[in-house]
Design a protein around this motif. Sequence first.
Motif, PDB file in Angstrom:
ATOM      1  N   HIS A 184      -1.967  -0.487   0.960  1.00 49.14           N
ATOM      2  CA  HIS A 184      -0.876   0.457   1.234  1.00 49.14           C
ATOM      3  C   HIS A 184      -1.089   1.180   2.572  1.00 49.14           C
ATOM      4  CE1 HIS A 184       1.384  -0.189  -2.385  1.00 49.14           C
ATOM      5  NE2 HIS A 184       0.311   0.013  -3.138  1.00 49.14           N
ATOM      6  N   THR A 185      -1.215   0.411   3.615  1.00 52.48           N
ATOM      7  CA  THR A 185      -1.347   0.821   5.029  1.00 52.48           C
ATOM      8  C   THR A 185      -2.732   1.347   5.395  1.00 52.48           C
ATOM      9  OG1 THR A 185      -0.601   3.161   4.938  1.00 52.48           O
ATOM     10  CG2 THR A 185       1.122   1.462   5.076  1.00 52.48           C
ATOM     11  N   ASN A 186      -3.643   1.502   4.448  1.00 53.29           N
ATOM     12  CA  ASN A 186      -4.961   2.045   4.764  1.00 53.29           C
ATOM     13  C   ASN A 186      -5.930   0.925   5.153  1.00 53.29           C
ATOM     14  OD1 ASN A 186      -7.112   3.749   5.158  1.00 53.29           O
ATOM     15  ND2 ASN A 186      -7.137   4.565   3.076  1.00 53.29           N
TER      16      ASN A 186
ATOM     17  N   TYR B 153       0.095  -4.522   1.165  1.00 55.53           N
ATOM     18  CA  TYR B 153      -0.410  -4.031   2.451  1.00 55.53           C
ATOM     19  C   TYR B 153       0.472  -2.898   2.966  1.00 55.53           C
ATOM     20  CZ  TYR B 153      -2.377  -8.585   1.691  1.00 55.53           C
ATOM     21  OH  TYR B 153      -2.994  -9.645   1.075  1.00 55.53           O
ATOM     22  N   PHE B 154       1.730  -2.896   2.573  1.00 54.95           N
ATOM     23  CA  PHE B 154       2.700  -1.946   3.112  1.00 54.95           C
ATOM     24  C   PHE B 154       3.077  -0.860   2.105  1.00 54.95           C
ATOM     25  CE2 PHE B 154       3.398  -5.996   5.322  1.00 54.95           C
ATOM     26  CZ  PHE B 154       3.182  -5.577   6.626  1.00 54.95           C
TER      27      PHE B 154
ATOM     28  N   CYS C 125       3.391   3.474   1.661  1.00 59.14           N
ATOM     29  CA  CYS C 125       2.648   4.536   1.009  1.00 59.14           C
ATOM     30  C   CYS C 125       3.551   5.763   1.021  1.00 59.14           C
ATOM     31  CB  CYS C 125       1.301   4.815   1.678  1.00 59.14           C
ATOM     32  SG  CYS C 125       1.409   5.473   3.345  1.00 59.14           S
TER      33      CYS C 125
ATOM     34  N   ASP D  77       4.180   7.333   4.685  1.00 52.41           N
ATOM     35  CA  ASP D  77       4.037   6.429   5.818  1.00 52.41           C
ATOM     36  C   ASP D  77       5.096   6.682   6.890  1.00 52.41           C
ATOM     37  OD1 ASP D  77       6.275   5.393   4.622  1.00 52.41           O
ATOM     38  OD2 ASP D  77       5.451   3.417   4.250  1.00 52.41           O
TER      39      ASP D  77
ATOM     40  N   ILE E 213       2.714   3.607  11.477  1.00 51.25           N
ATOM     41  CA  ILE E 213       1.650   3.033  10.643  1.00 51.25           C
ATOM     42  C   ILE E 213       2.099   1.712  10.049  1.00 51.25           C
ATOM     43  CG2 ILE E 213       2.285   4.209   8.491  1.00 51.25           C
ATOM     44  CD1 ILE E 213      -1.267   3.387   9.811  1.00 51.25           C
ATOM     45  N   THR E 214       3.375   1.552   9.800  1.00 55.52           N
ATOM     46  CA  THR E 214       3.897   0.271   9.320  1.00 55.52           C
ATOM     47  C   THR E 214       3.673  -0.810  10.360  1.00 55.52           C
ATOM     48  OG1 THR E 214       5.579   1.345   7.944  1.00 55.52           O
ATOM     49  CG2 THR E 214       5.965  -0.958   8.552  1.00 55.52           C
TER      50      THR E 214
ATOM     51  N   THR F 186      -0.032  -1.619  10.619  1.00 56.24           N
ATOM     52  CA  THR F 186      -0.441  -2.416   9.465  1.00 56.24           C
ATOM     53  C   THR F 186      -0.012  -3.867   9.622  1.00 56.24           C
ATOM     54  OG1 THR F 186      -0.301  -0.484   8.011  1.00 56.24           O
ATOM     55  CG2 THR F 186      -0.265  -2.657   6.958  1.00 56.24           C
TER      56      THR F 186
ATOM     57  N   LYS G  23      11.669  -0.108   8.407  1.00 50.26           N
ATOM     58  CA  LYS G  23      10.319  -0.673   8.315  1.00 50.26           C
ATOM     59  C   LYS G  23      10.372  -2.199   8.329  1.00 50.26           C
ATOM     60  CE  LYS G  23       8.838   1.893   4.759  1.00 50.26           C
ATOM     61  NZ  LYS G  23       7.900   2.399   3.726  1.00 50.26           N
TER      62      LYS G  23
END
Length: 221
Positions: free
Chosen positions: A10-12, A34-35, A37, A40, A44-45, A48, A86
């Motif tokens: 989740h983007t981390n 993966y995407f 949160c 967000d 950050i998207t 990622t 996004k």
Amino acid sequence: MRTLIIPDIHTNFVLADKIITQEKPDNIVFLGDYFDCYDDSLDITEKTAFWLKESLKKENRIHLLGNHDLSYLDPVFACSGFTEDKSLVIQKTGVNLSELVHYCWVGDFLCTHAGLSNEFYQKYSNGLSVNDFLQKYSMDKNLRTVLYDCSPARGGIDEFAGIVWCDYNIDFVDIPNIKQIFGHTRGNLRQTEQYICLDTDLQNYAIFEKEMKVKEFNKRG
């Protein structure tokens, strides 16, 4: 050979990379999502997506498909967190989400994003083994969408949930003699001899080296 299994990012991806650096595995399996949160942004998207694009190029990594990734692969299956903005940002990075796979095996453990429930398996398998069932439905585009079934537990209308939407607390029923490891249902670590639900905001991950062991991330290295 040491295989690292990393649940929902989740983007981390920064934390995921720290775990990889700390463990120095031979192979890595990512369990998807993966995407998206809660807080967000488009920035950050984008980061990622670029991270995922580079990660997909590495031969020792397997990337599974999660329900949040499916949203950006095909908006028909959009879920919470999805936005058109996004989606456009992800597309512009050139990351190929069709390279994400539905399942893999690590030793004797079946790895999927959300888990394969016995009720779902019995409904659709027609006597096929678990591996043959997943292979058939993953490869056949006319059957593949069944794997994306979503039950009322997560806002869907399907009788049983598939491997990207199965809710551990409501949908999941383990399959006798099949060990599984999956993420998707956020919460504390849930582990038995048969299965491991590993979505703990990256507080936990797993290492397979002859046997599966769950570890807690050591922030101090």
